[in-house]
Write an enzyme that holds these catalytic residues in place. Structure first.
Site, short mmCIF file in Angstrom:
data_model
loop_
_atom_site.label_atom_id
_atom_site.label_comp_id
_atom_site.label_asym_id
_atom_site.label_seq_id
_atom_site.Cartn_x
_atom_site.Cartn_y
_atom_site.Cartn_z
N LEU A 186 -13.68 21.33 -44.06
CA LEU A 186 -13.62 20.29 -43.03
C LEU A 186 -12.24 20.23 -42.36
O LEU A 186 -11.25 20.67 -42.92
CB LEU A 186 -13.93 18.92 -43.65
CG LEU A 186 -15.34 18.75 -44.26
CD1 LEU A 186 -15.47 17.38 -44.90
CD2 LEU A 186 -16.42 18.95 -43.20
N CYS A 187 -12.23 19.64 -41.16
CA CYS A 187 -10.98 19.36 -40.46
C CYS A 187 -10.25 18.26 -41.23
O CYS A 187 -10.91 17.35 -41.72
CB CYS A 187 -11.23 18.86 -39.04
SG CYS A 187 -12.10 20.05 -38.00
N PRO A 188 -8.93 18.23 -41.36
CA PRO A 188 -8.01 19.24 -40.82
C PRO A 188 -7.66 20.34 -41.83
O PRO A 188 -6.78 21.14 -41.59
CB PRO A 188 -6.77 18.40 -40.51
CG PRO A 188 -6.74 17.39 -41.63
CD PRO A 188 -8.19 17.12 -41.98
N MET A 189 -8.38 20.36 -42.98
CA MET A 189 -8.02 21.34 -44.02
C MET A 189 -8.21 22.77 -43.54
O MET A 189 -7.46 23.67 -43.92
CB MET A 189 -8.82 21.09 -45.31
CG MET A 189 -8.33 19.90 -46.13
SD MET A 189 -6.53 19.73 -46.21
CE MET A 189 -6.10 21.14 -47.22
#
Lengths: 318, 90
Positions: free
Chosen positions: B28-31
């Site tokens: 997922l964002c921001p990972m």
């Protein structure tokens, strides 16, 4: 907590620089001192345009808040300014002196141009299209405290997400960017159509190149930021100008009076709008009510010489 | 852009073989951007990183952030519900 206890005193005697004066609590509000329920205690509202403060100032303000707040608390106002709570009116003079010494001004309430609010804008927010912080500083320097018929709130949003709620302001400015596309550098990668949250860009099934629907575009610039090759570029930046919004018991949605107005026109737009409001409005009436009574076209006409000819966004891609 | 590719696209993005490839589907964002950034930091300037990203938010956000960090996206391929992008470290 007794919710119904309230000290009704409105006038007190106070020693000020060796002389005795009568202080009317209702007059104090104009200087950003707001009477609390508790006897002798006030909220002191500071002036933080755009909700921004240098850290050295913040440290000094904290010390003063700690010294003068009887409860040792501050509150972040809904318009981004810091308020020192539970200040005894007898200590106003030393507090204001100490605030002045660190270059901190007291805000104001009442019928005048208030402290402007703003989001982070293009200085550091990736979505930001306009320098909202710089514009908020300009308003604070040029227009803060200008007398008006009723409170006059100005805000700046840097993009169409509109965090600064320009639709609920007496005068709001929201940043936008008009995109333009150049075929030679486009690789048909389709990222722009993925990046566009408004379905304004479709990808051609054969070439992957964008098919743009300007009527769906809200001018946020996501396509420009996402394009890997720079085929989408900024044609021009500007502001949508909204007038006559308010919150309160009877909210009003602002009217859009112009779009793609460039930065350099903003001071004149504010000046002319306030001038129009003072001429056409009546005391105690918000500009939204004036607009409803007089008509938005009248204001648009007054703004024409200031804004001049601003081309409408291109509506068709040839 | 399924299998169809224009001449211009072919010229602009010849098949560059990546030095490193990471599959960030399901991240997922921001990972996903953080992982891309860390990978790029460990690489030499001029090397190419291949990143596989989901459609939707990841492809909306990660390429923008890569651009803002000053790297160059040299190739983009859509594959069903995900994208395979190649990033040149600058």
């Amino acid at each position: 907590m007794d919710r119904f206890i309230e000290d009704k005193t409105t006038k007190v005697k106070v020693d000020y620089e060796g002389a005795e004066h009568k202080v009317d609590f209702n007059d104090l509000k104009t200087g950003g001192f707001i009477k609390q329920r508790q006897k002798d205690l006030f909220t002191v509202r500071l002036r933080c345009p755009g909700g921004r403060m240098p850290t050295d100032k913040l440290v000094e303000v904290s010390k003063l808040a700690h010294k003068y707040s009887k409860k040792g608390v501050v509150h972040f106002s809904f318009r981004q300014s810091l308020e020192i709570l539970y200040v005894d009116y007898r200590e106003f003079t030393p507090l204001v002196k100490e605030l002045e010494a660190i270059g901190m001004k007291v805000a104001s309430c009442g019928p005048r141009v208030r402290v402007p609010t703003a989001c982070g804008g293009c200085e550091y927010n990736p979505n930001g299209l306009t320098d909202t912080q710089g514009l908020a500083r300009m308003v604070d320097e040029k227009f803060f405290g200008t007398p008006t018929h009723h409170k006059f709130k100005i805000s700046f949003s840097g993009c169409p997400i509109d965090c600064a709620r320009t639709r609920g302001m007496d005068l709001g400015f929201q940043g936008l960017v008009e995109p333009e596309w150049e075929e030679p550098t486009c690789t048909g990668c389709t990222i722009c159509s993925e990046a566009c949250k408004e379905d304004a860009i479709e990808s051609d099934p054969d070439t992957g190149k964008p098919i743009f629907s300007p009527d769906k575009c809200i001018y946020c610039g996501d396509c420009i930021r996402a394009c890997p090759t720079g085929a989408w570029r900024a044609k021009r930046y500007g502001h949508t100008i909204r007038v006559g919004g308010k919150h309160g018991r009877h909210p009003i949605d602002a009217e859009e009076v112009a779009t793609f107005v460039p930065d350099e026109k903003i001071p004149d737009v504010i000046e002319k709008t306030v001038e129009w409001y003072m001429a056409k409005g009546i005391r105690g009436e918000r500009i939204g009510t004036t607009l409803a009574r007089v008509g938005v076209e009248d204001l648009k006409k007054a703004l024409e010489p200031v804004i001049g000819e601003i081309a409408a966004p291109e509506k068709e891609r040839t | 852009m399924s299998e169809a590719k224009t001449e211009a696209a072919k010229a602009a993005s010849p098949d560059i073989s990546p030095d490193i490839s990471i599959d960030l589907r399901g991240t997922l964002c921001p990972m996903n951007f953080v992982k891309t950034k860390l990978e790029l930091e460990a690489m030499e300037t001029g090397q190419v990183l291949e990143v596989v990203l989901d459609s939707g938010e990841p492809i909306q956000n990660v390429p923008k952030s890569i651009k803002e960090e000053g790297h160059k996206i040299v190739d983009v391929k859509r594959e069903d519900d995900h994208f395979r992008i190649k990033v040149k470290k600058c």
